[in-house]
Design a protein around this motif. Sequence first.
Motif, PDB file in Angstrom:
ATOM      1  N   HIS A  90      -7.200  40.680  43.645  1.00  0.00           N
ATOM      2  CA  HIS A  90      -5.755  40.955  43.610  1.00  0.00           C
ATOM      3  C   HIS A  90      -4.958  39.694  43.261  1.00  0.00           C
ATOM      4  CE1 HIS A  90      -6.406  44.959  45.158  1.00  0.00           C
ATOM      5  NE2 HIS A  90      -7.095  44.446  46.162  1.00  0.00           N
ATOM      6  N   ASP A  91      -5.537  38.529  43.504  1.00  0.00           N
ATOM      7  CA  ASP A  91      -4.842  37.274  43.190  1.00  0.00           C
ATOM      8  C   ASP A  91      -4.593  37.116  41.697  1.00  0.00           C
ATOM      9  OD1 ASP A  91      -4.549  36.363  45.843  1.00  0.00           O
ATOM     10  OD2 ASP A  91      -6.601  35.572  45.840  1.00  0.00           O
ATOM     11  N   PHE A  92      -5.400  37.757  40.856  1.00  0.00           N
ATOM     12  CA  PHE A  92      -5.171  37.672  39.415  1.00  0.00           C
ATOM     13  C   PHE A  92      -3.812  38.262  39.037  1.00  0.00           C
ATOM     14  CE2 PHE A  92      -9.950  37.781  39.326  1.00  0.00           C
ATOM     15  CZ  PHE A  92     -10.092  36.453  38.972  1.00  0.00           C
ATOM     16  N   ASN A  93      -3.392  39.286  39.743  1.00  0.00           N
ATOM     17  CA  ASN A  93      -2.097  39.923  39.470  1.00  0.00           C
ATOM     18  C   ASN A  93      -0.944  39.220  40.162  1.00  0.00           C
ATOM     19  OD1 ASN A  93      -3.321  41.976  37.935  1.00  0.00           O
ATOM     20  ND2 ASN A  93      -3.772  43.126  39.795  1.00  0.00           N
ATOM     21  N   GLY A  94      -1.208  38.539  41.262  1.00  0.00           N
ATOM     22  CA  GLY A  94      -0.142  37.956  42.055  1.00  0.00           C
ATOM     23  C   GLY A  94       0.242  36.532  41.697  1.00  0.00           C
ATOM     24  N   PHE A  95      -0.584  35.864  40.888  1.00  0.00           N
ATOM     25  CA  PHE A  95      -0.339  34.451  40.607  1.00  0.00           C
ATOM     26  C   PHE A  95      -0.326  34.170  39.111  1.00  0.00           C
ATOM     27  CE2 PHE A  95      -1.761  34.591  44.929  1.00  0.00           C
ATOM     28  CZ  PHE A  95      -0.878  33.712  45.549  1.00  0.00           C
ATOM     29  N   ASP A  96       0.656  33.371  38.708  1.00  0.00           N
ATOM     30  CA  ASP A  96       0.782  32.971  37.308  1.00  0.00           C
ATOM     31  C   ASP A  96      -0.190  31.850  36.969  1.00  0.00           C
ATOM     32  OD1 ASP A  96       3.256  34.592  36.622  1.00  0.00           O
ATOM     33  OD2 ASP A  96       3.937  33.453  38.376  1.00  0.00           O
ATOM     34  N   TYR A  97      -0.412  30.951  37.915  1.00  0.00           N
ATOM     35  CA  TYR A  97      -1.323  29.821  37.732  1.00  0.00           C
ATOM     36  C   TYR A  97      -2.370  29.870  38.829  1.00  0.00           C
ATOM     37  CZ  TYR A  97       2.142  27.728  34.615  1.00  0.00           C
ATOM     38  OH  TYR A  97       3.011  27.490  33.586  1.00  0.00           O
TER      39      TYR A  97
END
Length: 156
Positions: free
Chosen positions: A79-86
């Motif tokens: 889910h971090d792939f969707n929540g973070f730009d970097y």
Amino acid sequence: MKQIHVLFVCLGNICRSPMAEAVFRHLVHERGLDQQIMTDSAGTGDWHIGKQPHEGTRGILDTYQISYEGMKARQFSDHDFNGFDYIVCMDNNNLRDVKNIPGSQQHSHMIRFMDLLPEENEENVPDPYYTGNFEEVYRLVSTGCVRLLDQIQHSA
């Protein structure tokens, strides 16, 4: 500037990535960007979930009067792939582990932290859990976080 989310990733999320999160959050605050840039950290492993940063990390952050209040270790999730730009990985193994998670191929801003410091002779931020050298890690992290924040501001 649209809201930007930055995630620092290391192995256990108690030494390097929480140090980077705290330093980066401190810099963001100093520049008055608290509403525009959010930061977090995670580990690729699950050994320390829910624990506060390592005593060595807390000690060095206390020395430089940088808050780590409320920080608890967590594990990286797809889910971090969707929540973070970097997504900023502290070493080659962390980067490899994150890239092996389904969904990573769609993420465009996944970098190795030491790519921010090309003048250094290190490919990886040394893990002070094993080396005990929290001061050296702080030196690398503080310089790299300034450069990352500068890059983000210039690209916004």
